[in-house]
Design a protein around this motif. Structure first.
Motif, PDB file in Angstrom:
ATOM      1  N   ARG A 244       0.907   6.093  65.890  1.00  0.00           N
ATOM      2  CA  ARG A 244       1.559   7.289  65.345  1.00  0.00           C
ATOM      3  C   ARG A 244       2.869   7.564  66.081  1.00  0.00           C
ATOM      4  NH1 ARG A 244      -2.231  11.121  66.230  1.00  0.00           N
ATOM      5  NH2 ARG A 244      -3.314  10.582  64.293  1.00  0.00           N
ATOM      6  N   ARG A 245       2.877   7.402  67.382  1.00  0.00           N
ATOM      7  CA  ARG A 245       4.099   7.641  68.159  1.00  0.00           C
ATOM      8  C   ARG A 245       5.247   6.744  67.703  1.00  0.00           C
ATOM      9  NH1 ARG A 245       2.026   7.768  74.457  1.00  0.00           N
ATOM     10  NH2 ARG A 245       0.931   9.774  74.410  1.00  0.00           N
ATOM     11  N   LEU A 249       1.632   4.024  61.736  1.00  0.00           N
ATOM     12  CA  LEU A 249       0.247   4.227  61.315  1.00  0.00           C
ATOM     13  C   LEU A 249      -0.010   3.719  59.904  1.00  0.00           C
ATOM     14  CD1 LEU A 249      -2.312   5.277  62.580  1.00  0.00           C
ATOM     15  CD2 LEU A 249      -1.768   7.559  61.729  1.00  0.00           C
ATOM     16  N   GLU A 250       1.007   3.725  59.070  1.00  0.00           N
ATOM     17  CA  GLU A 250       0.842   3.255  57.686  1.00  0.00           C
ATOM     18  C   GLU A 250       1.362   1.824  57.494  1.00  0.00           C
ATOM     19  OE1 GLU A 250      -0.847   5.190  55.756  1.00  0.00           O
ATOM     20  OE2 GLU A 250      -0.862   6.763  57.282  1.00  0.00           O
ATOM     21  N   ARG A 280      -9.111   5.874  59.852  1.00  0.00           N
ATOM     22  CA  ARG A 280      -7.899   6.492  60.395  1.00  0.00           C
ATOM     23  C   ARG A 280      -6.678   5.579  60.420  1.00  0.00           C
ATOM     24  NH1 ARG A 280     -10.688   9.131  65.711  1.00  0.00           N
ATOM     25  NH2 ARG A 280     -12.708   9.602  64.704  1.00  0.00           N
ATOM     26  N   ALA A 281      -6.905   4.283  60.439  1.00  0.00           N
ATOM     27  CA  ALA A 281      -5.782   3.339  60.454  1.00  0.00           C
ATOM     28  C   ALA A 281      -6.160   2.126  59.620  1.00  0.00           C
ATOM     29  CB  ALA A 281      -5.452   2.932  61.885  1.00  0.00           C
TER      30      ALA A 281
END
Length: 323
Positions: A244-245, A249-250, A280-281
């Motif tokens: 995410r950072r 993530l996608e 979640r991922a």
């Protein structure tokens, strides 16, 4: 031909490999533990020379290679990396030195390229991510002080904590009580704890409770299963937050799982991790590391040379054959 001295420094041993620019492995060696926070920077760096002399002979003297690619435990912060780099340069081990955390070597060893995420769950836990354009996300990894939980030592502590509380009545009953007692061969869990306290049992043996914990958890014990579930959650969170950072993530990314707790491939733990990543991922591809981190350190050294893909393939072939 230019050479790389690759270093994988861990809490229990230090591995080195001398690698030519064409990917051929000229030698490997092993030295003692690399523990700069415990034994000091000088003693930790001595372990590199010890490993090199085990590889090249007792009369080997620096410089050992043109480039040193050292990926080691205890290099958890950029400032620590620079201190270790300065010490290795001062010793003259190589003309050029790069020092990084050993998590980056795990990533390079397990992923198909330099980008991805690595989560290590060995004695402790840590993670790092590298984007396709080179941005990095990492954690301080200083234990509970910086929010870490688990790893082999931490799980062993938690198993013992739950077992002693079940025995003396402060906590709920759990099969860990009997399993811990049997593992250490003591009459009570308290006796096992006192043996550790007085040094009759080395505290490092706490990590032996990880397979004990997994066995008890697989039998359906609620307390043991809750610890394994939390470990799965921690592994997932480390990777997901790092992705995410970096805004990935996608994006399809490889996530390399390493360290003894994860490479043991416990069906319950690894299954719980897979479930959480699917939720979640879902773009992440999980890879359980099957190559030694020293290969990753060597690949990073070849990357620094701009070596050919053929050279990197030759290096991988050598280490996979050795496994």
């Amino acid at each position: 031909m230019r050479t790389v001295l690759a270093v994988d420094g861990g809490n229990s041993k230090t591995d080195v490999a001398l690698v030519a620019e064409d990917g051929s492995v000229l030698g490997t060696g092993r030295g003692g533990p690399f523990q700069p926070q415990i034994s000091g920077v000088g003693t930790a760096v001595d372990a590199i020379a010890e490993a090199v002399r085990a590889m090249l002979g007792p009369d080997a003297a620096p410089p050992f290679a043109g480039h040193v690619a050292a990926y080691v435990a205890g290099a958890d912060l950029p400032a620590e990396e620079e201190i270790l780099r300065a010490e290795i340069l001062a010793r003259g081990y190589g003309e050029d030195v790069v020092v990084g955390n050993d998590t980056f070597a795990l990533l390079r060893a397990g992923a198909s390229g330099p980008a991805g995420v690595a989560v290590v769950c060995g004695a402790g836990v840590n993670a790092a991510a590298v984007s396709p354009t080179g941005e990095v996300a990492r954690y301080p990894a200083l234990g509970k002080l910086t929010g870490d939980w688990g790893g082999g030592f931490g799980l062993g502590e938690e198993a013992l904590w739950s077992a002693i509380r079940a025995e003396d009545g402060r906590g709920p009953e759990t099969a860990l009580r009997e399993a811990v007692r049997e593992h250490f061969g003591t009459r009570t869990v308290e006796e096992a704890c006192l043996d550790i306290h007085f040094g009759r049992t080395p505290i490092d043996r706490l990590h032996e409770l990880v397979p004990v914990l997994m066995t008890v958890a697989s039998s359906g014990d609620e307390i043991a299963r809750s610890l394994v579930t939390r470990m799965a959650e921690e592994v997932t969170v480390l990777a997901v937050v790092a992705l995410r950072r970096l805004g990935l993530l996608e994006t399809p990314m490889e996530v390399v799982l390493g360290g003894g707790v994860l490479t043991a491939r416990d069906p319950l733990l690894n299954g719980l991790i897979e479930e959480r990543f699917a939720e979640r991922a879902p773009q992440a591809k999980l890879i359980v590391a099957d190559a030694p981190p020293i290969m990753g350190a060597a690949l990073l050294g070849l990357d620094a040379f701009g070596a050919t893909e053929e050279a990197k393939a030759a290096l991988r072939a050598h280490f996979h054959a050795a496994v």
